[in-house]
Design an enzyme around this catalytic site. Structure first.
Site, PDB file in Angstrom:
ATOM      1  N   GLU A 134       0.314  -1.282   0.084  1.00 45.68           N
ATOM      2  CA  GLU A 134       0.108   0.021   0.009  1.00 45.68           C
ATOM      3  C   GLU A 134       0.683   1.489  -0.157  1.00 45.68           C
ATOM      4  O   GLU A 134       1.932   1.300   0.835  1.00 45.68           O
ATOM      5  CB  GLU A 134      -0.802  -0.241   0.821  1.00 45.68           C
ATOM      6  CG  GLU A 134      -1.225   1.103   1.803  1.00 45.68           C
ATOM      7  CD  GLU A 134      -2.712   1.539   2.783  1.00 45.68           C
ATOM      8  OE1 GLU A 134      -2.968   0.446   3.194  1.00 45.68           O
ATOM      9  OE2 GLU A 134      -2.731   2.142   3.391  1.00 45.68           O
ATOM     10  N   GLU A 175      -2.311  11.568   3.488  1.00 37.14           N
ATOM     11  CA  GLU A 175      -3.214  11.469   4.897  1.00 37.14           C
ATOM     12  C   GLU A 175      -2.925  11.932   5.442  1.00 37.14           C
ATOM     13  O   GLU A 175      -1.937  13.182   5.757  1.00 37.14           O
ATOM     14  CB  GLU A 175      -2.774  10.098   6.015  1.00 37.14           C
ATOM     15  CG  GLU A 175      -2.894   8.710   4.624  1.00 37.14           C
ATOM     16  CD  GLU A 175      -3.402   7.285   5.737  1.00 37.14           C
ATOM     17  OE1 GLU A 175      -4.021   6.635   5.927  1.00 37.14           O
ATOM     18  OE2 GLU A 175      -1.673   7.181   5.600  1.00 37.14           O
TER      19      GLU A 175
END
Length: 269
Positions: free
Chosen positions: A147, A152
């Site tokens: 990932e 974020e």
């Protein structure tokens, strides 16, 4: 994007102490644009480039939103920008609605420069993300096939964004994930470029051309480096969850939107 409560303490330490001071400029290189969405149209996101993921099952993080499918209340392109909007409303088991769009099968790449220009939603409990998952899952389920979290943000740390990488050996369950924060003083009022440059040897992370994190290929195989396969993009805004909801959710802030000016993918000529 995937998190559990076990990672929270480590991330809080990073948010206080882990901000990169190194200011290196991204080298332009000999890049060729291979895929983009400039959002120069109106209505739902372009169905030749994006699909919707739908549901209210928590998405592995105990999230509180229902991701809707093809609903312009939650995902709409207008005035040259994509708006992913979170609303306080009941749908299914969830008390909020949002959108999660993916490029899988319509935009999948091995290596390149992936750049997103975005302005983030403000509010405690929000968790916007621009990230990548493997298209073919050749090395197994998460986190074995990897990932890449390009950007974020959690609303209770309002001046910071994070870049992260997860693999079988390096992930938050084992307390070994590679994560670093970068201080952005105006993420809610200005657009910023969130970028990775990914090749066979490393993944570099940038904010506005400032380099703040590198994840290197150790040469020790896919448990450490599964990033030799195709990945695709995901854009979403979550509510709550093991990381985003650590300080609770302020329901007075809704609706809130992540606004994306463009997504561009380049590869070396």
């Amino acid at each position: 994007m995937r998190r559990s409560p076990i990672v929270v303490v480590l991330l809080l330490i990073i948010s206080v102490n882990g901000f990169a001071q190194k200011k290196e400029k991204s080298k332009s290189g000999n890049w060729r644009l291979v895929w983009s969405d400039e959002f120069e149209y109106e209505g739902l996101p372009d169905s030749t480039k994006w699909s919707f993921e739908e549901g209210d099952h928590g998405w592995g993080n105990n999230e509180m939103q229902y991701y809707t499918s093809a609903d312009t209340a939650n995902a709409i392109v207008r005035d040259g920008k994509l708006h992913i909007t979170v609303r306080k409303e009941q749908k299914g088991k969830a008390g909020h609605t949002s959108a999660r769009i993916i490029s899988k099968g319509k935009g999948d790449w091995l290596y390149g420069k992936i750049e997103a220009r975005a302005m983030l939603p403000a509010g405690r409990g929000l968790w916007p993300a621009i990230w990548m998952l493997p298209t073919d899952w050749k090395y197994g389920g998460w986190p074995a096939s990897g990932e890449i979290d390009i950007m974020e943000h959690v609303g209770y740390v309002p001046d910071s964004v994070y870049g992260s990488v997860h693999t079988k050996k390096f992930n938050h369950v084992l307390h070994t994930q590679t994560t670093r924060g970068y201080r952005v003083l105006n993420p809610y009022s200005a657009f910023h470029n969130y970028t990775i440059v990914w090749d066979r040897s490393k993944i570099d992370f940038y904010v506005d051309d400032t380099h703040y994190l590198t994840f290197k290929n150790t040469g020790n195989g896919p448990e450490e480096w599964p990033f030799d396969k195709r990945f695709h993009l995901l854009l979403n805004v979550a509510v709550g969850g093991g990381w985003g909801g650590l300080k609770g959710v302020d329901d007075s802030v809704f609706p809130q939107s992540m606004v994306v000016d463009y997504i561009r993918v380049y590869q070396k000529q």
